[in-house]
Every structure is written in structure tokens, then in C-alpha cells.
Design a protein around this motif. Structure first.
Motif, PDB file in Angstrom:
ATOM      1  N   ILE A  53      21.615 -26.857  72.208  1.00 48.90           N
ATOM      2  CA  ILE A  53      21.596 -27.247  73.624  1.00 48.90           C
ATOM      3  C   ILE A  53      23.050 -27.264  74.117  1.00 48.90           C
ATOM      4  N   PRO A  54      23.334 -26.671  75.288  1.00 39.02           N
ATOM      5  CA  PRO A  54      24.711 -26.685  75.802  1.00 39.02           C
ATOM      6  C   PRO A  54      25.246 -28.109  75.941  1.00 39.02           C
ATOM      7  N   VAL A  55      26.548 -28.255  75.699  1.00 34.19           N
ATOM      8  CA  VAL A  55      27.182 -29.568  75.791  1.00 34.19           C
ATOM      9  C   VAL A  55      28.150 -29.573  76.969  1.00 34.19           C
ATOM     10  N   LEU A  56      28.168 -30.684  77.699  1.00 33.00           N
ATOM     11  CA  LEU A  56      29.042 -30.848  78.851  1.00 33.00           C
ATOM     12  C   LEU A  56      30.167 -31.803  78.478  1.00 33.00           C
ATOM     13  N   ILE A  57      31.400 -31.276  78.492  1.00 35.64           N
ATOM     14  CA  ILE A  57      32.590 -32.059  78.129  1.00 35.64           C
ATOM     15  C   ILE A  57      33.520 -32.100  79.327  1.00 35.64           C
TER      16      ILE A  57
END
Length: 429
Positions: free
Chosen positions: A43-47
Motif C-alpha cells: 500500500i502506498p505510504v504518505l510521508i
């Protein structure tokens, strides 16, 4: 290629309940475990980096936007996580760090800041022009002024994106967040008695004013790139207090969101909310959950537990003394905590260690503290932690090791302190 957050909005319009945590931290252990979990979960990660952490002058991390992007990209490549699985974001991009300057100078710096973030490849941009600058008139800043300055920054971001796209054709078009119904980054500086939820009319006024002003400024189509509005849904934390989410208090605000199917709410300062509260927030339309201090608080908790076990296991002359080192560094440079903590010396000492505001995060990456942390890890590899002692100090990690889900390694145990908070966000979205 469609932005993952646009895909999230497509699902929400179809009635699918979903959201995303936004991990706001420049700490390398936090970023590493966030990337690793993105790979594990596919799942894409938002940083997210904040304007005072990372800017064209280096911020308090010493990194410019391109430096931060390349650091995270290298960490992703080291674990074979594709670049398109990491969403890098800029938080509170605007005059935040230049409020003492007149508008012309503050906005010139803000334009360059936003340009550099977009040019470096950041694809989620919070345009925050809500703070007053030196020559603004007394009283509240008008929404029209905020929106007009936001239009300037939107143009700067798109200039950076177009330049990036010219050399990298598959560069993802950025999405934007507007509004700011929160205190300065990092939590409130004073204890609060009550917390006002954003009124539905204030939310509607923000959206309609931006639509009108951006059209006047020639970037009306830019509103299609806006996916979220920052509101105050009634959550906050301070030194010793946490305001829990109350769906009943936010019911009118969340009902107003149904009038704007192309946007969701972004909730700031969601740190320390319960898993149930976070779940309810996503259900109610607060689909982007910002969290930062809680992650380094979890890291600090784990490092303190490891340090206490070191005192049991390692000869005194060899100890890293991480807890004492961190406090001495904080005392030597009090600028990042003294305005946030109040009381006598005993209370201040407790706050430096245990405050929810976690001002220790400003120091945990400093060379002297990092050296103590790495020495702590080395010591606990030389003098291994017995499982019976681990149960005393880190019972949740103990259970994971018993189940074969975690390695008995001090660095892994430190990162597991971060994971304890991440799990609540993962289940909420």
C-alpha cells in the motif's frame, strides 16, 4: 498515471470507506519503518515534511526539499520499494517560518519554498497562507487574502512540476490541500480548556472563496487539484492532555462535506487518538490523518525501555546512558521546548521526557543523541536481552517475538515502538 490520493477520492465517491495516514516526521527510523510497512502491506505510504523541518535554507534538519526527497528515495530503493509507492508531501508550506517579515519578503520566500518542493518531486502540497506576516493589519486575516496568496503558491508549485515533468515525463501531477484550522505544527503551546470545531459555514466560505479568487487569479482549474481542506474536527493534544474525537460535535461539519464530493477533510494533530476515534474520523470524511509527534513518542518510549534494560545488563562504565544524554542535549539548547513546557524544574524535567508534545523529537536526530542510541543498540547486542526481562519492559514486543513476528534485536525493538502507533492508523483507514 493517476495520483494515489485521487484514486482514494474516486473510491470515496463510490461509497467505499477508505483513507490514508500521513506520517509527518523527518526521523530516519520513523521513515524506514513506514517504508518497510508499505512494502509488507503493498500500500502506498504518505510521508510528510513540514516547512520548518525542510526548506530552501535547510530548516532544522539541515535538509532542502531535494535532499529530503533523495534521502527517502534511497531508503526506499534499499528495500526495493518502487518510487511510485512513496508519496512525499509538504506540510504548512507558506509564510510559517517568515511571519516576522513583511508580505513581499515572506511571500517571495514562500514561493521559492513551494517551487522547490514541487520541483523535487513532492506530490501532495499543503498550501498554508493562513498565518499573518509583519505588515498585515490587526485582526483576523481575511479568507480572500489567504486564498490570493494561496493562488501565488499554486502557480509556483505548478511551475516546479512542469520543469520536473520536462526531464521526467512520468512525474506525477501534484495534489493540493488548503486551509489551516490548527495551531502551529507540533501541537498547542498552552493548555486549553475547550476546542472549537470548525463551523460548516466557515468551511463552505473557505471553499467558495478559494474558487472565486483562484478564478480571478487565472488558476480556477487548479481547484480540481485540491483534494482536501484542513479543518478542526475537535482533536488536539498538548503537554499532558488529549482532546478525543467526538462524532456528535463534528456532525454538522461532516454533513457539509457531502456538498463537495471532490474533497475530503484533512485532520491535523490526530496523535494519541484511540483506534476507535481514528476509525470514526475516516468514516466521517476525515480521510487524511496527520500524525507526527506520536511516532517519535513511541520511538522515545522504546529507547527509554531499552536504556532501562541496559542499566540491568551492561557494566556502568560501558553504558550509553541514552536518557541522560538526551536530557543534557535538550538542556543545552532549550529553544525547541522552553515555550511549550511550563512549571517548576521537576515538572519541566518530566515534560522533557514524557510530554505528549514530544519536543524531544527535535533533539533525537542530533549527532550526540544518535551516537548514544547506536551505542545502546551495540551494547544490547553484546549483552543480549533475556526474554523474561523483555516482558517486564516491552510486553507488546515480547508477544510479537514469541509469535515469530519480530526479531530480538534492539534496533528492531526501537522501531516496534513506532509501529504500536502506526497500527491504529492502518486499521482506521
Amino acid at each position: 498515471m493517476k495520483h494515489p490520493l485521487q484514486e482514494m477520492m474516486d473510491k470515496r465517491r463510490q461509497g467505499i470507506r477508505c483513507g490514508i495516514p500521513s506520517y509527518c516526521s523527518a526521523n530516519e527510523l520513523v521513515i524506514e519503518i513506514a517504508l518497510r510497512r508499505a512494502k509488507e502491506r503493498n500500500i502506498p505510504v504518505l510521508i510528510e515534511a513540514t516547512a520548518n523541518q525542510v526548506n530552501q535554507f535547510g530548516g532544522y534538519t539541515g535538509m532542502k526539499p531535494a535532499d529530503f526527497y533523495q534521502m527517502v528515495l534511497k531508503m526506499a530503493k534499499d528495500i526495493d520499494l518502487p518510487e511510485n509507492m512513496m508519496i512525499l508531501a509538504g506540510d504548512h508550506l507558506g509564510p510559517l517560518t517568515w511571519q516576522k517579515l513583511p508580505e513581499a519578503e515572506a511571500m517571495k520566500n514562500s514561493v521559492e519554498l513551494v517551487y522547490q518542493y514541487a520541483r523535487a518531486g513532492f506530490t501532495k502540497i499543503h498550501l498554508d497562507t493562513s498565518m499573518k506576516v509583519a505588515d498585515d493589519a490587526p485582526g483576523l486575516l481575511k479568507t480572500e487574502v489567504i486564498a490570493r496568496r494561496g493562488a501565488q503558491l499554486y502557480k509556483a508549485a505548478m511551475k516546479g512540476y512542469e520543469e520536473l515533468k520536462a526531464e521526467k515525463p512520468d512525474a506525477m501531477r501534484p495534489v493540493f490541500v488548503i486551509g489551516s484550522e490548527v495551531p502551529i505544527p507540533g501541537g498547542a503551546t498552552e493548555a486549553e480548556d475547550t476546542l472549537a470545531v470548525t463551523s460548516p459555514d466557515a468551511f463552505r466560505d473557505t471553499v467558495s472563496t478559494y474558487q472565486r479568487v483562484w478564478t480571478e487569479e487565472g488558476v480556477g482549474d487548479g481547484m480540481k487539484d485540491v483534494i482536501a481542506v484542513v479543518v478542526q474536527p475537535g482533536v488536539e493534544f498538548g503537554d499532558e492532555q488529549v482532546f478525543d474525537y467526538d462524532p456528535a460535535a463534528a456532525v454538522d461539519l461532516c454533513a457539509a462535506l457531502k456538498e463537495f464530493p471532490d474533497i475530503c477533510f484533512e485532520g491535523h494533530s490526530t496523535d494519541y487518538q484511540t483506534a476507535t476515534d481514528l476509525y470514526n474520523m475516516v468514516t466521517d470524511g476525515i480521510a487524511i490523518l496527520k500524525v507526527g509527534p506520536a511516532l517519535t513518542y513511541g520511538l522515545r518510549e522504546a529507547l527509554f525501555s531499552l536504556s532501562m534494560m541496559e542499566k540491568e545488563l551492561v557494566p556502568e562504565e560501558k553504558r550509553a546512558n541514552f536518557i541522560e544524554t538526551l536530557d543534557s542535549v535538550m538542556l543545552a539548547s532549550p529553544a525547541n521546548w522552553e515555550k511549550h513546557y511550563h512549571g517548576d524544574e521537576k515538572h519541566l524535567a518530566q515534560c522533557r521526557k514524557y510530554s505528549y508534545s514530544d519536543r524531544a523529537r527535535y533533539y533525537i536526530g542530533q549527532p550526540e543523541v544518535v551516537a548514544a542510541m547506536n551505542k545502546l543498540f551495540d551494547n544490547l547486542r553484546e549483552y543480549p536481552i533475556p526474554m523474561n526481562m523483555l516482558h517486564q519492559y516491552m510486553p507488546i514486543s515480547y508477544a510479537k517475538i514469541r509469535e515469530g513476528k519480530l526479531k530480538l534485536d534492539p534496533r528492531e525493538l526501537a522501531m516496534d515502538g513506532i509501529v504500536q502507533f502506526m497500527l491504529d492508523y492502518e486499521s482506521a483507514v
